[in-house]
Design a protein around this motif. Structure first.
Motif, PDB file in Angstrom:
ATOM      1  N   THR A 276      26.335  -5.286   4.476  1.00 43.11           N
ATOM      2  CA  THR A 276      26.095  -6.785   4.137  1.00 43.11           C
ATOM      3  C   THR A 276      26.212  -7.389   2.854  1.00 43.11           C
TER       4      THR A 276
ATOM      5  N   VAL B 247      18.879  -9.760   6.945  1.00 45.50           N
ATOM      6  CA  VAL B 247      19.311  -8.570   6.141  1.00 45.50           C
ATOM      7  C   VAL B 247      18.428  -7.242   6.693  1.00 45.50           C
TER       8      VAL B 247
ATOM      9  N   ARG C  90      19.906  -3.673   7.462  1.00 44.74           N
ATOM     10  CA  ARG C  90      21.052  -3.516   7.030  1.00 44.74           C
ATOM     11  C   ARG C  90      21.161  -2.870   5.711  1.00 44.74           C
ATOM     12  N   ASP C  91      22.498  -2.367   5.325  1.00 49.71           N
ATOM     13  CA  ASP C  91      22.792  -2.093   3.847  1.00 49.71           C
ATOM     14  C   ASP C  91      23.317  -3.031   3.483  1.00 49.71           C
ATOM     15  N   VAL C  92      22.445  -3.484   2.300  1.00 50.76           N
ATOM     16  CA  VAL C  92      22.784  -4.578   1.457  1.00 50.76           C
ATOM     17  C   VAL C  92      23.219  -4.424   0.041  1.00 50.76           C
TER      18      VAL C  92
ATOM     19  N   PRO D 160      15.298  -4.499   4.624  1.00 48.24           N
ATOM     20  CA  PRO D 160      16.525  -4.104   4.640  1.00 48.24           C
ATOM     21  C   PRO D 160      16.792  -2.346   4.924  1.00 48.24           C
TER      22      PRO D 160
ATOM     23  N   VAL E 110      19.354  -1.508  -0.462  1.00 47.07           N
ATOM     24  CA  VAL E 110      19.591  -2.249  -1.251  1.00 47.07           C
ATOM     25  C   VAL E 110      20.244  -1.924  -2.758  1.00 47.07           C
TER      26      VAL E 110
END
Ligand code: IMP
Ligand code: MG
Length: 176
Positions: free
Chosen positions: A31, A83, A86-88, A113, A116
């Motif tokens: 993301t 997010v 998620r991998d941001v 998340p 990040v």
């Protein structure tokens, strides 16, 4: 205005950034969160060099500066994607004092998340005021005010295809 990085050099740097990001994430879904407005050109070029499953969101960070004094930073995340888990990867144009990225990352960390990381086109030499380093940096540049490839002076020059140094005589001839 004096050219610091021409179109080909910028493209090579962005390609290298994409290679490093791909090496770090492989095929894992990513993301991307672009920091408006300065990251728009980098965002458009970079995402087209990435092949993993990708979602793209944006947030806006604005600080009101007077001279060299830092103003209050405002982050508007109304347009951002979810997010959580998620991998941001946060994308910004330039790492200057570093306060913007630190605050953006702190804001994202509050949203649970999975991870990040941060990527910037430019890091300005000798300006950082934070204990934080971006994970991916395309170019280290001298301590000069630069415009083009997304970066602005008074909201202009973002459309230059190269990166230019804004010198005192350029500031004097700037049309508001
Ligand atoms: P920081 O919080 O000091 O790291 O500032 C980051 C933001 O300041 C960037 O996203 C830019 O919007 C702006 N900025 C810092 N240096 C420059 C520059 O040389 N040219 C244009 N914008 C800059
Ligand atoms: Mg910016």
């Amino acid at each position: 205005m004096k050219t610091l990085l021409d179109e080909d050099e910028l493209q090579a740097g962005v390609t290298q950034l994409a290679t490093e990001i791909t090496a770090a994430y492989g095929d894992r879904p990513l993301t991307i969160v672009g920091v408006l407005t300065g990251s728009v050109v980098l965002l458009a070029d970079l995402i087209r060099l990435l092949d993993m499953p990708l979602r793209v969101g944006v947030l806006q960070a604005s600080s009101y500066r007077s001279g060299t004094t830092r103003g209050q930073l405002t982050i508007n995340s109304e347009m951002m994607l979810n997010v959580a888990e998620r991998d941001v990867l946060v994308i910004d144009d330039i790492f200057d004092t570093g306060h913007t990225l630190v605050e953006v990352v702190a804001k994202l960390q509050d949203l649970s998340p999975n991870s990040v990381k941060t990527a910037v086109l430019l890091r300005k030499h000798g300006r950082q005021e934070v204990e934080f380093a971006p994970d991916f940096v395309a170019f280290d540049i001298p301590n000069e005010f630069v415009v083009g490839y997304g970066l602005d002076y008074a909201d202009q020059y973002r459309n230059l295809r190269y990166l230019a140094v804004m010198e005192p005589e350029d500031l004097a001839s700037h049309c508001p």
